[in-house]
Design a protein around this motif. Structure first.
Motif, mmCIF file in Angstrom:
data_model
loop_
_atom_site.group_PDB
_atom_site.id
_atom_site.type_symbol
_atom_site.label_atom_id
_atom_site.label_comp_id
_atom_site.label_asym_id
_atom_site.label_seq_id
_atom_site.Cartn_x
_atom_site.Cartn_y
_atom_site.Cartn_z
ATOM 1 N N ALA A 125 52.034 -54.962 9.462
ATOM 2 C CA ALA A 125 52.351 -53.986 10.506
ATOM 3 C C ALA A 125 51.199 -53.837 11.493
ATOM 4 O O ALA A 125 51.421 -53.757 12.707
ATOM 5 N N ALA A 126 49.976 -53.802 10.989
ATOM 6 C CA ALA A 126 48.809 -53.660 11.862
ATOM 7 C C ALA A 126 48.711 -54.825 12.851
ATOM 8 O O ALA A 126 48.294 -54.636 13.999
ATOM 9 N N GLU A 127 49.115 -55.999 12.416
ATOM 10 C CA GLU A 127 49.077 -57.172 13.293
ATOM 11 C C GLU A 127 50.156 -57.115 14.375
ATOM 12 O O GLU A 127 50.025 -57.763 15.411
ATOM 13 N N GLN A 128 51.214 -56.355 14.139
ATOM 14 C CA GLN A 128 52.341 -56.295 15.073
ATOM 15 C C GLN A 128 52.153 -55.249 16.159
ATOM 16 O O GLN A 128 52.820 -55.290 17.181
ATOM 17 N N SER A 129 51.283 -54.291 15.929
ATOM 18 C CA SER A 129 51.269 -53.087 16.754
ATOM 19 C C SER A 129 50.049 -52.963 17.645
ATOM 20 O O SER A 129 48.928 -53.198 17.216
ATOM 21 N N ALA A 130 50.293 -52.541 18.872
ATOM 22 C CA ALA A 130 49.199 -52.131 19.751
ATOM 23 C C ALA A 130 48.934 -50.641 19.592
ATOM 24 O O ALA A 130 47.882 -50.145 19.977
ATOM 25 N N LEU A 131 49.907 -49.921 19.028
ATOM 26 C CA LEU A 131 49.774 -48.479 18.809
ATOM 27 C C LEU A 131 49.095 -48.193 17.475
ATOM 28 O O LEU A 131 49.214 -48.981 16.541
#
Length: 182
Positions: A125-131
């Motif tokens: 998830a951390a890799e997918q998100s700019a937020l």
């Protein structure tokens, strides 16, 4: 600096229809809101209702709430549902202008398999998100069996995760119920 508060529209203003709750929050002086289940509402109508309010947090979809689902992050075998919920939450956060997304851990024991699944899912998830993404320990009195349930457990897992984009959401109510004055 004075404290700033956001109205949780899923817990407050229950006497109003959901799309009328932002106006009630505005009338009470709130300038910011959080939304637990925004995905259950029409995005265009919700966006219009939220005009002028900052959306500080939304939850990613957590499954069928009425059937007892409370997220998927720690559930082996539910990785695809976690990914779909995360991507859906991130998309909705962008549409609503939300500042961060809460990813729910699910109902699971604190075992190595559940910890490993949680870590792998949150890394993805951390890799997918700019937020910023947040996780929240939730007391087991109100949500029996919730995987992430103490500050110490959450802090240890976040340290092991080592992903600055994934942060702790400190809910003083849950902290007090779980950990009291200790």
């Amino acid at each position: 600096m004075a404290p700033r508060f956001a109205a949780n529209l899923d817990w407050l203003y229950g006497e109003h229809a959901y799309l009328d709750r932002p106006a009630a929050a505005r009338a009470d002086g709130f300038t910011a809101v959080e939304l637990q289940q925004p995905h259950l509402h029409d995005t265009a109508a919700l966006t219009a209702a939220l005009a002028g309010l900052r959306v500080v947090l939304i939850n990613a979809p957590a499954g069928d709430w009425t059937a007892g689902e409370r997220g998927f992050a720690a559930l082996p075998g539910q990785e695809m549902r976690f990914r779909e919920a995360t991507l859906r939450g991130l998309d909705l956060a962008t549409r609503l202008g939300a500042a961060r997304v809460h990813l729910l851990s699910g109902l699971a024991d604190d075992t190595p398999a559940h910890r490993d699944t949680w870590l792998a899912n949150l890394r993805w998830a951390a890799e997918q998100s700019a937020l910023p993404l947040v996780v929240e320990p939730i007391n087991r009195r109100d949500m029996p069996g919730y995987f992430l349930h103490t500050q110490a457990q959450a802090l240890a897992l976040l340290a092991e995760l080592g992903a600055p984009r994934v942060q702790l959401q400190l809910d003083l109510y849950h902290c007090r119920v779980t950990e009291g004055e200790s």
